[in-house]
Design a protein around this motif. Structure first.
Motif, PDB file in Angstrom:
ATOM      1  N   SER A  73       0.823  -1.213   0.000  1.00 35.74           N
ATOM      2  CA  SER A  73       0.000   0.000   0.000  1.00 35.74           C
ATOM      3  C   SER A  73       0.853   1.258   0.000  1.00 35.74           C
ATOM      4  O   SER A  73       0.579   2.210  -0.745  1.00 35.74           O
ATOM      5  CB  SER A  73      -0.935  -0.008   1.208  1.00 35.74           C
ATOM      6  N   THR A  74       1.900   1.271   0.821  1.00 33.84           N
ATOM      7  CA  THR A  74       2.775   2.451   0.871  1.00 33.84           C
ATOM      8  C   THR A  74       3.475   2.671  -0.460  1.00 33.84           C
ATOM      9  O   THR A  74       3.539   3.805  -0.966  1.00 33.84           O
ATOM     10  CB  THR A  74       3.815   2.287   1.985  1.00 33.84           C
ATOM     11  N   LEU A  79       3.997   5.825  -5.438  1.00 33.72           N
ATOM     12  CA  LEU A  79       4.097   5.828  -6.899  1.00 33.72           C
ATOM     13  C   LEU A  79       2.938   6.571  -7.531  1.00 33.72           C
ATOM     14  O   LEU A  79       3.124   7.346  -8.486  1.00 33.72           O
ATOM     15  CB  LEU A  79       4.151   4.381  -7.403  1.00 33.72           C
ATOM     16  N   ALA A  80       1.728   6.376  -6.997  1.00 33.10           N
ATOM     17  CA  ALA A  80       0.565   7.073  -7.538  1.00 33.10           C
ATOM     18  C   ALA A  80       0.637   8.575  -7.277  1.00 33.10           C
ATOM     19  O   ALA A  80       0.227   9.377  -8.123  1.00 33.10           O
ATOM     20  CB  ALA A  80      -0.715   6.491  -6.931  1.00 33.10           C
ATOM     21  N   LEU A  81       1.169   8.976  -6.117  1.00 35.75           N
ATOM     22  CA  LEU A  81       1.293  10.404  -5.822  1.00 35.75           C
ATOM     23  C   LEU A  81       2.263  11.092  -6.780  1.00 35.75           C
ATOM     24  O   LEU A  81       1.998  12.195  -7.274  1.00 35.75           O
ATOM     25  CB  LEU A  81       1.746  10.601  -4.377  1.00 35.75           C
ATOM     26  N   VAL A  82       3.381  10.442  -7.049  1.00 36.61           N
ATOM     27  CA  VAL A  82       4.374  11.044  -7.941  1.00 36.61           C
ATOM     28  C   VAL A  82       3.830  11.134  -9.364  1.00 36.61           C
ATOM     29  O   VAL A  82       3.831  12.205  -9.985  1.00 36.61           O
ATOM     30  CB  VAL A  82       5.685  10.239  -7.901  1.00 36.61           C
ATOM     31  N   THR A  83       3.358  10.018  -9.887  1.00 35.08           N
ATOM     32  CA  THR A  83       2.872  10.006 -11.272  1.00 35.08           C
ATOM     33  C   THR A  83       1.605  10.836 -11.425  1.00 35.08           C
ATOM     34  O   THR A  83       1.441  11.553 -12.425  1.00 35.08           O
ATOM     35  CB  THR A  83       2.617   8.566 -11.723  1.00 35.08           C
ATOM     36  N   GLY A  84       0.694  10.750 -10.454  1.00 35.36           N
ATOM     37  CA  GLY A  84      -0.543  11.514 -10.546  1.00 35.36           C
ATOM     38  C   GLY A  84      -0.316  13.011 -10.463  1.00 35.36           C
ATOM     39  O   GLY A  84      -0.971  13.783 -11.169  1.00 35.36           O
ATOM     40  N   THR A  85       0.614  13.439  -9.610  1.00 37.02           N
ATOM     41  CA  THR A  85       0.915  14.868  -9.504  1.00 37.02           C
ATOM     42  C   THR A  85       1.548  15.397 -10.785  1.00 37.02           C
ATOM     43  O   THR A  85       1.182  16.476 -11.277  1.00 37.02           O
ATOM     44  CB  THR A  85       1.847  15.125  -8.306  1.00 37.02           C
ATOM     45  N   LEU A  86       2.489  14.650 -11.342  1.00 40.63           N
ATOM     46  CA  LEU A  86       3.126  15.085 -12.585  1.00 40.63           C
ATOM     47  C   LEU A  86       2.131  15.099 -13.743  1.00 40.63           C
ATOM     48  O   LEU A  86       2.138  16.025 -14.575  1.00 40.63           O
ATOM     49  CB  LEU A  86       4.304  14.161 -12.915  1.00 40.63           C
ATOM     50  N   ALA A  87       1.263  14.088 -13.795  1.00 40.24           N
ATOM     51  CA  ALA A  87       0.246  14.066 -14.857  1.00 40.24           C
ATOM     52  C   ALA A  87      -0.733  15.226 -14.694  1.00 40.24           C
ATOM     53  O   ALA A  87      -1.114  15.872 -15.684  1.00 40.24           O
ATOM     54  CB  ALA A  87      -0.491  12.731 -14.828  1.00 40.24           C
ATOM     55  N   SER A  88      -1.144  15.512 -13.458  1.00 35.85           N
ATOM     56  CA  SER A  88      -2.043  16.647 -13.216  1.00 35.85           C
ATOM     57  C   SER A  88      -1.374  17.958 -13.596  1.00 35.85           C
ATOM     58  O   SER A  88      -2.017  18.863 -14.153  1.00 35.85           O
ATOM     59  CB  SER A  88      -2.461  16.669 -11.746  1.00 35.85           C
ATOM     60  N   LEU A  89      -0.097  18.071 -13.288  1.00 35.58           N
ATOM     61  CA  LEU A  89       0.636  19.293 -13.628  1.00 35.58           C
ATOM     62  C   LEU A  89       0.666  19.501 -15.138  1.00 35.58           C
ATOM     63  O   LEU A  89       0.477  20.629 -15.632  1.00 35.58           O
ATOM     64  CB  LEU A  89       2.058  19.205 -13.079  1.00 35.58           C
ATOM     65  N   ALA A  90       0.901  18.430 -15.884  1.00 35.06           N
ATOM     66  CA  ALA A  90       0.945  18.540 -17.344  1.00 35.06           C
ATOM     67  C   ALA A  90      -0.424  18.875 -17.924  1.00 35.06           C
ATOM     68  O   ALA A  90      -0.538  19.685 -18.847  1.00 35.06           O
ATOM     69  CB  ALA A  90       1.465  17.236 -17.942  1.00 35.06           C
ATOM     70  N   ILE A  91      -1.483  18.268 -17.382  1.00 36.52           N
ATOM     71  CA  ILE A  91      -2.816  18.455 -17.948  1.00 36.52           C
ATOM     72  C   ILE A  91      -3.407  19.804 -17.575  1.00 36.52           C
ATOM     73  O   ILE A  91      -4.035  20.479 -18.403  1.00 36.52           O
ATOM     74  CB  ILE A  91      -3.742  17.314 -17.472  1.00 36.52           C
ATOM     75  N   VAL A  92      -3.195  20.249 -16.325  1.00 34.56           N
ATOM     76  CA  VAL A  92      -3.848  21.472 -15.840  1.00 34.56           C
ATOM     77  C   VAL A  92      -3.043  22.721 -16.175  1.00 34.56           C
ATOM     78  O   VAL A  92      -3.579  23.697 -16.729  1.00 34.56           O
ATOM     79  CB  VAL A  92      -4.078  21.382 -14.315  1.00 34.56           C
ATOM     80  N   GLN A  93      -1.738  22.713 -15.874  1.00 38.93           N
ATOM     81  CA  GLN A  93      -0.938  23.922 -16.051  1.00 38.93           C
ATOM     82  C   GLN A  93      -0.328  24.038 -17.452  1.00 38.93           C
ATOM     83  O   GLN A  93       0.044  25.127 -17.866  1.00 38.93           O
ATOM     84  CB  GLN A  93       0.168  23.970 -14.997  1.00 38.93           C
ATOM     85  N   GLU A 141      -1.538  -1.786  -8.216  1.00 37.07           N
ATOM     86  CA  GLU A 141      -2.363  -0.968  -7.333  1.00 37.07           C
ATOM     87  C   GLU A 141      -2.148   0.519  -7.566  1.00 37.07           C
ATOM     88  O   GLU A 141      -3.076   1.319  -7.370  1.00 37.07           O
ATOM     89  CB  GLU A 141      -2.071  -1.318  -5.872  1.00 37.07           C
ATOM     90  N   ALA A 142      -0.954   0.909  -7.980  1.00 42.15           N
ATOM     91  CA  ALA A 142      -0.706   2.323  -8.281  1.00 42.15           C
ATOM     92  C   ALA A 142      -1.584   2.800  -9.423  1.00 42.15           C
ATOM     93  O   ALA A 142      -2.093   3.934  -9.398  1.00 42.15           O
ATOM     94  CB  ALA A 142       0.773   2.531  -8.609  1.00 42.15           C
ATOM     95  N   VAL A 143      -1.786   1.947 -10.416  1.00 42.38           N
ATOM     96  CA  VAL A 143      -2.656   2.316 -11.531  1.00 42.38           C
ATOM     97  C   VAL A 143      -4.107   2.415 -11.063  1.00 42.38           C
ATOM     98  O   VAL A 143      -4.858   3.297 -11.499  1.00 42.38           O
ATOM     99  CB  VAL A 143      -2.524   1.280 -12.669  1.00 42.38           C
ATOM    100  N   ILE A 144      -4.508   1.530 -10.147  1.00 42.29           N
ATOM    101  CA  ILE A 144      -5.894   1.515  -9.680  1.00 42.29           C
ATOM    102  C   ILE A 144      -6.237   2.775  -8.888  1.00 42.29           C
ATOM    103  O   ILE A 144      -7.343   3.312  -8.998  1.00 42.29           O
ATOM    104  CB  ILE A 144      -6.146   0.250  -8.843  1.00 42.29           C
ATOM    105  N   VAL A 145      -5.294   3.269  -8.075  1.00 44.19           N
ATOM    106  CA  VAL A 145      -5.569   4.446  -7.234  1.00 44.19           C
ATOM    107  C   VAL A 145      -5.118   5.744  -7.890  1.00 44.19           C
ATOM    108  O   VAL A 145      -5.321   6.822  -7.312  1.00 44.19           O
ATOM    109  CB  VAL A 145      -4.904   4.303  -5.857  1.00 44.19           C
ATOM    110  N   LEU A 146      -4.520   5.663  -9.063  1.00 47.82           N
ATOM    111  CA  LEU A 146      -4.097   6.880  -9.762  1.00 47.82           C
ATOM    112  C   LEU A 146      -5.246   7.858 -10.004  1.00 47.82           C
ATOM    113  O   LEU A 146      -5.055   9.074  -9.886  1.00 47.82           O
ATOM    114  CB  LEU A 146      -3.428   6.509 -11.084  1.00 47.82           C
TER     115      LEU A 146
END
Length: 277
Positions: A73-74, A79-93, A141-146
């Motif tokens: 889980s950790t 992994l989801a926090l890192v990839t999700g934040t970078l993906a959000s940064l690319a899509i939003v900003q 699991e990282a893909v599932i919670v992304l």
């Protein structure tokens, strides 16, 4: 008019109390079952004893499975926090043509059947020769919670004021420095919330874990199912009580962190107002 308002409040209190009892009653039944003296899970219990808590101490497979669940889980949350934040940064900003379609693609695991994802991971990771261990489960699991991270962090990014980033850029700061010094500190609350939701979700994840893991890498939910196939004693209720306690401690810890973060933001906000005045 006053009596009507009092009646409305009374009805709301009664309804709220009924909902609270409905939510707490299953937990109370689990606690009562965990101290039952019978050899099988039964409510109401015939007597009271703590021998099943002692029996849990002898079941070393549960402790090993709990460690595996924490590791998986950790790792998946980080992994989801890192990839999700970078993906959000690319899509939003830094929006581009097709960014909305890419966002929908990243969020799609939220609506896909988990057993389908588990079978797909089994085929893929078997071809990659990494199936059977916790590393494969972390990737799955990282893909599932992304989607949780992408949605919460993306919403926070969309509400950020660009004034501070523009001021830092005017002073010569690089995009990487702007991200770590300006953007990331403003996302700490959303990161904590999305990480907490993702951790709880992955800790109870069964479908992918059941298909991907070997016996020595089983997580706690799988070990609970295997134990229940052989025994129906209150030890399972004892494990449930321990997990409830763990969830309450985690909830209180998150609440303390949120209070400290919001308090710190309030202090900083007050100081900024004083400086402006």
């Amino acid at each position: 008019m006053v009596s009507s308002n009092r009646l409305t409040k009374l009805l709301l209190y009664v309804f709220t109390g009924m909902v609270a009892v409905y939510l707490l009653l299953p937990l109370l039944m689990i606690v009562m079952t965990s101290v039952g003296s019978g050899s099988a899970s039964k409510f109401p219990p015939e007597g009271f004893t703590l021998k099943w808590y002692a029996n849990l101490a002898e079941q070393t497979q549960f402790l090993h499975a709990f460690k595996n669940s924490l590791i998986a889980s950790t790792g998946a949350v980080l992994l989801a926090l890192v990839t999700g934040t970078l993906a959000s940064l690319a899509i939003v900003q830094y929006p581009f043509r097709g960014s909305g379609l890419l966002r929908a693609f990243f969020v799609s695991p939220m609506v896909m059947p988990k057993i389908t994802l588990g079978i797909a991971y089994l085929i893929l990771f078997s071809k990659m020769h990494i199936a059977g261990g916790l590393f494969a489960l972390i990737l799955g699991e990282a893909v599932i919670v992304l989607p949780f991270v992408l949605t919460i962090v993306g919403s926070a990014l969309a509400n950020l004021q660009p004034v501070y980033r523009e001021a830092a850029a005017d002073m010569g700061a690089s995009p990487i420095r702007i991200f770590f010094t300006i953007t990331l500190p403003q996302l700490k609350l959303s990161l904590l919330l999305s990480g907490s939701i993702a951790f709880v979700f992955t800790f109870d994840q069964v479908e992918a874990a059941l298909l991907l893991l070997r016996q020595d890498s089983y997580t706690l939910p799988i070990q609970l199912f295997l134990y229940m196939e052989k025994w129906q004693d209150p030890t399972i209720a004892v494990v449930s009580v321990v997990l409830i306690t763990f969830a309450l401690v985690l909830f209180l810890l998150i609440r303390l962190i949120l209070r400290s973060l919001t308090g710190m933001e309030g202090m900083l906000g007050g100081r900024k107002k004083q400086r402006r005045s």
